[in-house]
Motif scaffolding. Structure first.
Motif, PDB file in Angstrom:
ATOM      1  N   VAL A 125       6.577 -10.680  -3.476  1.00 41.73           N
ATOM      2  CA  VAL A 125       7.233  -9.761  -4.367  1.00 41.73           C
ATOM      3  C   VAL A 125       8.332  -8.175  -4.581  1.00 41.73           C
ATOM      4  N   HIS A 126       8.488  -8.469  -5.383  1.00 42.82           N
ATOM      5  CA  HIS A 126       9.927  -7.260  -5.001  1.00 42.82           C
ATOM      6  C   HIS A 126       8.940  -5.888  -5.423  1.00 42.82           C
ATOM      7  N   PRO A 127       9.434  -5.177  -5.392  1.00 44.56           N
ATOM      8  CA  PRO A 127       9.520  -3.502  -5.272  1.00 44.56           C
ATOM      9  C   PRO A 127       8.134  -3.055  -6.966  1.00 44.56           C
ATOM     10  N   ASN A 128       8.792  -4.367  -7.893  1.00 46.93           N
ATOM     11  CA  ASN A 128       7.932  -3.559  -8.705  1.00 46.93           C
ATOM     12  C   ASN A 128       7.368  -4.611  -9.176  1.00 46.93           C
ATOM     13  N   GLY A 129       6.957  -5.610  -8.363  1.00 49.20           N
ATOM     14  CA  GLY A 129       5.708  -6.424  -8.486  1.00 49.20           C
ATOM     15  C   GLY A 129       6.084  -8.421  -9.080  1.00 49.20           C
ATOM     16  N   ASP A 130       6.986  -8.167  -9.470  1.00 47.69           N
ATOM     17  CA  ASP A 130       8.141  -9.214  -9.841  1.00 47.69           C
ATOM     18  C   ASP A 130       8.031 -10.206  -8.551  1.00 47.69           C
ATOM     19  N   VAL A 131       7.254 -11.881  -9.307  1.00 49.98           N
ATOM     20  CA  VAL A 131       7.493 -12.633  -7.957  1.00 49.98           C
ATOM     21  C   VAL A 131       8.877 -13.005  -7.322  1.00 49.98           C
ATOM     22  N   ILE A 132       9.727 -13.191  -6.227  1.00 45.70           N
ATOM     23  CA  ILE A 132      10.597 -13.444  -5.034  1.00 45.70           C
ATOM     24  C   ILE A 132      10.271 -14.911  -5.668  1.00 45.70           C
ATOM     25  N   LEU A 192       0.700  -1.424   0.149  1.00 46.21           N
ATOM     26  CA  LEU A 192       0.462   0.251  -0.043  1.00 46.21           C
ATOM     27  C   LEU A 192       0.898   1.403   0.270  1.00 46.21           C
ATOM     28  N   SER A 193       1.788   0.910   1.308  1.00 47.02           N
ATOM     29  CA  SER A 193       2.925   2.183   1.002  1.00 47.02           C
ATOM     30  C   SER A 193       3.904   2.795  -0.174  1.00 47.02           C
ATOM     31  N   GLU A 194       4.321   1.899  -0.149  1.00 54.47           N
ATOM     32  CA  GLU A 194       4.845   1.468  -2.526  1.00 54.47           C
ATOM     33  C   GLU A 194       4.474   2.138  -3.253  1.00 54.47           C
ATOM     34  N   LEU A 195       2.683   1.010  -3.681  1.00 53.19           N
ATOM     35  CA  LEU A 195       2.868   1.388  -4.498  1.00 53.19           C
ATOM     36  C   LEU A 195       0.691   3.309  -4.527  1.00 53.19           C
ATOM     37  N   GLY A 196       0.942   3.045  -3.469  1.00 51.86           N
ATOM     38  CA  GLY A 196       0.322   4.933  -2.847  1.00 51.86           C
ATOM     39  C   GLY A 196      -1.062   3.760  -3.594  1.00 51.86           C
ATOM     40  N   GLU A 197      -1.223   2.841  -3.190  1.00 52.44           N
ATOM     41  CA  GLU A 197      -3.179   1.931  -3.720  1.00 52.44           C
ATOM     42  C   GLU A 197      -2.641   0.860  -2.994  1.00 52.44           C
ATOM     43  N   ALA A 198      -4.239  -0.292  -3.385  1.00 51.67           N
ATOM     44  CA  ALA A 198      -4.246  -1.402  -2.684  1.00 51.67           C
ATOM     45  C   ALA A 198      -3.348  -2.113  -3.727  1.00 51.67           C
ATOM     46  N   PRO A 199      -2.872  -2.875  -3.302  1.00 47.75           N
ATOM     47  CA  PRO A 199      -2.249  -3.705  -4.193  1.00 47.75           C
ATOM     48  C   PRO A 199      -3.638  -5.182  -5.372  1.00 47.75           C
ATOM     49  N   LYS A 200      -3.478  -4.465  -6.203  1.00 44.77           N
ATOM     50  CA  LYS A 200      -4.010  -5.591  -7.285  1.00 44.77           C
ATOM     51  C   LYS A 200      -4.684  -7.184  -6.581  1.00 44.77           C
ATOM     52  N   LEU A 201      -5.517  -7.684  -6.669  1.00 48.49           N
ATOM     53  CA  LEU A 201      -5.975  -8.646  -6.749  1.00 48.49           C
ATOM     54  C   LEU A 201      -5.222  -9.891  -7.287  1.00 48.49           C
TER      55      LEU A 201
END
Length: 406
Positions: free
Chosen positions: A306-313, A291-300
């Motif tokens: 995930v990494h900051p860019n949304g890629d799976v760790i 929420l803090s990284e995206l400024g909004e809720a993550p997509k379902l």
């Protein structure tokens, strides 16, 4: 004299199983044989290397008898070497559906290539029987890249070989699957953590995360710690946790509190996993971070880890080793290294120690009571043993909500 060409074959036996013909357009054509054997798909086509009809008939009938015995013993008319089948099978993997768990076949193919291809390469695939596999497993014990394979490793290799032989059967190269029997896997106590060690880990984990500030790895350590906590409080497998998305979570309100339930699709199929009560907070930390990284809720549709860019760790192995070294707990225990899976084993150990029904625990972990007894039998007390015949107990659910909850 009537000339016989391919369009005018000779039925040697009178039942269509052995046919002789000559190819048209040749100066000195020789008889070709087309042989069919009951119980085997397709035909065997071969030159008799003679233009004399009696010699050709004798050659064809002798070959028919040999092939009939070969097929009866489990062979095929149109067999190929293991290497040839492997090449066809590898190419086919690019055109077929993903694995049962939605992954790629690359790892399976490479496991077969590493050892089985070297050993069986030039052998006719329909000649590979239980005898050849028994010899192969002995060979594998002394032929390896880094360390001698355990019986469990050999069992996984067998699992990778099965699809190749099923492919060979579908192509008519073999009539039946061989016996792949591997050496019996001796039950081993799986490495985990003692309650004292886990208490030390949880007490010092925050310091480990803070230490990451100076190394530029604070976020990686923060996410890894939530990952470790969730696995230790759910019994999820590594792959199941890695594929977990926000849309897979929901909360249920029961008489004794709110719990998160995750829908997972593991190696035993679809099931629902109930997290321990404290895991709500670990999931919320991950949600608040995104929420803090995206400024909004993550997509379902986004994964949890995930990494900051949304890629799976993809892996947390190094993070676990780093944490254990930081808190002063040895990676090795009882001659075996502790891994991410040690968290799943810790969960099982704690649940059984608290006298949770093995039947319910087996359903929760996507395994069987027999497997629990095999690997955690040292924990099963007489009280637990008495619960084996009881049915599952369910908490009364008053309401449920899709995650995230407000």
């Amino acid at each position: 004299m009537v000339r016989r060409f391919e369009s005018d074959p000779i039925d040697v036996r009178g039942d269509g199983r052995v046919m002789l013909y000559k190819r048209d357009g040749l100066k000195k054509p020789k008889y070709q044989a087309r042989i069919r054997v009951p119980g085997s798909a397709g035909y065997k086509r071969i030159s008799t290397r003679t233009g004399d009809l009696l010699e050709a008939e004798r050659f064809a009938l002798n070959l028919y008898d040999e092939l009939a015995l070969h097929v009866k013993a489990g062979g095929s008319l149109n067999t190929k070497t293991f290497s040839q089948v492997f090449d066809e099978w590898e190419k086919a993997q690019h055109t077929i559906r993903p694995t049962k768990l939605g992954g790629k076949w690359d790892a399976t193919v490479e496991r077969v290539r590493s050892y089985a291809l070297k050993y069986f390469g030039s052998m006719k695939i329909d000649k590979i029987s239980s005898k050849e596999f028994s010899e192969y497993w002995l060979w594998r014990k002394t032929n390896f890249n880094r360390k001698s394979p355990s019986n469990g490793t050999l069992k996984r290799e067998k699992t990778c070989l099965v699809p190749l032989f099923k492919f060979a059967k579908s192509k008519g190269y073999i009539s039946d699957l061989p016996d792949f029997s591997t050496p019996a896997v001796k039950p081993e106590r799986r490495p985990t953590f003692t309650p004292k060690e886990w208490k030390r880990i949880t007490r010092m984990a925050r310091e480990w995360i803070k230490d990451g500030h100076t190394k530029g790895s604070w976020r990686d350590r923060f996410v890894a710690w939530q990952y470790f906590l969730i696995l230790a409080n759910s019994g999820l497998r590594v792959g199941e946790a890695r594929r977990l998305k926000w849309s897979d979570l929901r909360t249920v309100s029961t008489e004794d509190g709110t719990r998160i339930i995750a829908e997972v699709y593991g190696k035993t199929g679809h099931r629902e996993v109930v997290f321990q009560t404290g895991a709500n907070e670990y999931v919320k930390r991950l949600y608040d971070l995104r929420l803090s990284e995206l400024g909004e809720a993550p997509k379902l549709s986004e994964h949890l880890f995930v990494h900051p860019n949304g890629d799976v760790i993809k892996s947390m192995k190094r993070a676990l080793v780093s944490l254990l070294e930081f808190v002063g707990i040895p990676v090795e225990r009882h001659g075996k290294n502790r891994t991410i899976y040690s968290l799943r084993h810790f969960y099982a150990t704690q649940r059984l120690s608290n006298e949770v029904s093995p039947f319910i625990l087996a359903k929760q972990m996507g395994t069987s009571v027999e497997m629990l007894e095999k690997h955690y039998g040292h924990i099963v007390t007489s009280t637990l043993a008495a619960t084996l015949t009881k049915g599952p107990q369910r908490a009364t659910i008053s309401s449920e909500t899709k995650y995230p909850f407000e």
